[in-house]
Design a protein around this motif. Sequence first.
Motif, PDB file in Angstrom:
ATOM      1  N   VAL A 110      -4.559  -2.754  -6.971  1.00 57.10           N
ATOM      2  CA  VAL A 110      -3.887  -2.852  -5.665  1.00 57.10           C
ATOM      3  C   VAL A 110      -4.439  -4.038  -4.879  1.00 57.10           C
ATOM      4  CG1 VAL A 110      -3.438  -1.696  -3.466  1.00 57.10           C
ATOM      5  CG2 VAL A 110      -3.377  -0.387  -5.604  1.00 57.10           C
ATOM      6  N   ALA A 111      -5.762  -4.223  -4.914  1.00 59.04           N
ATOM      7  CA  ALA A 111      -6.368  -5.347  -4.195  1.00 59.04           C
ATOM      8  C   ALA A 111      -5.899  -6.680  -4.788  1.00 59.04           C
ATOM      9  CB  ALA A 111      -7.887  -5.245  -4.255  1.00 59.04           C
ATOM     10  N   CYS A 156      -0.740   5.181  -7.688  1.00 60.53           N
ATOM     11  CA  CYS A 156      -1.639   4.196  -8.283  1.00 60.53           C
ATOM     12  C   CYS A 156      -3.002   4.316  -7.616  1.00 60.53           C
ATOM     13  CB  CYS A 156      -1.093   2.785  -8.106  1.00 60.53           C
ATOM     14  SG  CYS A 156      -2.194   1.505  -8.747  1.00 60.53           S
ATOM     15  N   THR A 157      -3.992   4.770  -8.356  1.00 55.48           N
ATOM     16  CA  THR A 157      -5.335   4.987  -7.801  1.00 55.48           C
ATOM     17  C   THR A 157      -6.305   3.865  -8.185  1.00 55.48           C
ATOM     18  OG1 THR A 157      -5.931   6.336  -9.732  1.00 55.48           O
ATOM     19  CG2 THR A 157      -5.038   7.494  -7.808  1.00 55.48           C
ATOM     20  N   ASP A 158      -5.821   2.867  -8.901  1.00 51.52           N
ATOM     21  CA  ASP A 158      -6.674   1.747  -9.312  1.00 51.52           C
ATOM     22  C   ASP A 158      -6.788   0.770  -8.144  1.00 51.52           C
ATOM     23  OD1 ASP A 158      -7.851  -0.526 -10.446  1.00 51.52           O
ATOM     24  OD2 ASP A 158      -7.014  -0.087 -12.420  1.00 51.52           O
ATOM     25  N   LYS A 159      -7.876   0.876  -7.400  1.00 50.71           N
ATOM     26  CA  LYS A 159      -8.050   0.048  -6.207  1.00 50.71           C
ATOM     27  C   LYS A 159      -8.138  -1.434  -6.547  1.00 50.71           C
ATOM     28  CE  LYS A 159     -10.355   3.682  -3.525  1.00 50.71           C
ATOM     29  NZ  LYS A 159     -11.588   4.077  -2.805  1.00 50.71           N
ATOM     30  N   ASP A 160      -8.696  -1.763  -7.704  1.00 47.02           N
ATOM     31  CA  ASP A 160      -8.812  -3.172  -8.093  1.00 47.02           C
ATOM     32  C   ASP A 160      -7.439  -3.797  -8.313  1.00 47.02           C
ATOM     33  OD1 ASP A 160     -11.565  -3.079  -7.959  1.00 47.02           O
ATOM     34  OD2 ASP A 160     -11.809  -2.637 -10.095  1.00 47.02           O
ATOM     35  N   ALA A 167       2.141   1.641  -3.538  1.00 43.56           N
ATOM     36  CA  ALA A 167       1.072   2.112  -4.427  1.00 43.56           C
ATOM     37  C   ALA A 167       0.820   3.599  -4.219  1.00 43.56           C
ATOM     38  CB  ALA A 167      -0.199   1.310  -4.181  1.00 43.56           C
ATOM     39  N   ARG A 171       0.836  -1.211   0.000  1.00 46.52           N
ATOM     40  CA  ARG A 171       0.000   0.000   0.000  1.00 46.52           C
ATOM     41  C   ARG A 171       0.866   1.254   0.000  1.00 46.52           C
ATOM     42  NH1 ARG A 171      -3.030  -3.137   4.077  1.00 46.52           N
ATOM     43  NH2 ARG A 171      -4.817  -4.094   3.014  1.00 46.52           N
TER      44      ARG A 171
END
Length: 281
Positions: A71-72, A65-69, A60, A57
């Motif tokens: 990162v998850a 990096c704002t793409d939560k998918d 990121a 995290r």
Amino acid sequence: MRTRPTGRQLRFGVELRKLRERAGLTATQAGQLLGVKQNQISNMEAGRIGVSLARLRALAGQYDCTDKDVVAALGSMTADRTRGWWEEYREILPAPLLDLAEIEHHARRLRTAVTVHIPGLFQTTEYAREVFRQDVPELSPPDIEHRVSFRIKRQAVLFRESPTPHQAVVHEAALRMQFGGPKVTRKQLQHLLDLSEREHIALQVIPFSAGTFAGSGQSIYYFLGPVPQLDTVNLDQSHGPVFLDAETQLEKYRVLLGRMEATALDRDGSRDFIHNIARDL
């Protein structure tokens, strides 16, 4: 530090590097932002050391990096550190085969297109044994049995509590190649028919009458990840699996598989087609 990262660990590192490069940062700059040395960033990106969820995290965030998918999805990769069943073959089979099983195990969905062999996940024990007997250089009987047992264990993804959906295209040539003779082939075709009745398996056949088509001559195995960026292509070569994960490559094989699926008979027509070939053996 890991002496030999797995394919999944290597892929995680590659994706970290992509995030850093998109942010326009060098490994040294990334290390300075996180308060670590450059070689630690390099080791993370090479899959040689693990990365905690907290560190992921932080990375990121520093990489904007704002793409939560995404990162998850990367978080699920680094959080799962269980050793898979394939590790028992670590000193027995080539490492790329173990990487194949690992990627396959974690895939959300599978897409396959083959023209000469029945897909590995659909092969019977007898059929697989005959395929491995044709390897060059020739495998010893114990090596053949190790590979057969490994291939059969890979098939667990189709039969576990939450089986992996699998969409497969098989050319008529693969159905008519009599590995092991008519008896083995007949049993193999019946096994295909049984599998095709399962809801999560979509089996389609491209008949000779379809003529030429996109992707002909290739054996393509496509593993869908939790997000499209984490998909993987495996091209089955005589020297072993070849893995591709560049975005342009992934898009190319998505298109190829889509065209092959559009060329093939539908599920019902494919079952009838396989049944007719088996009946004539």
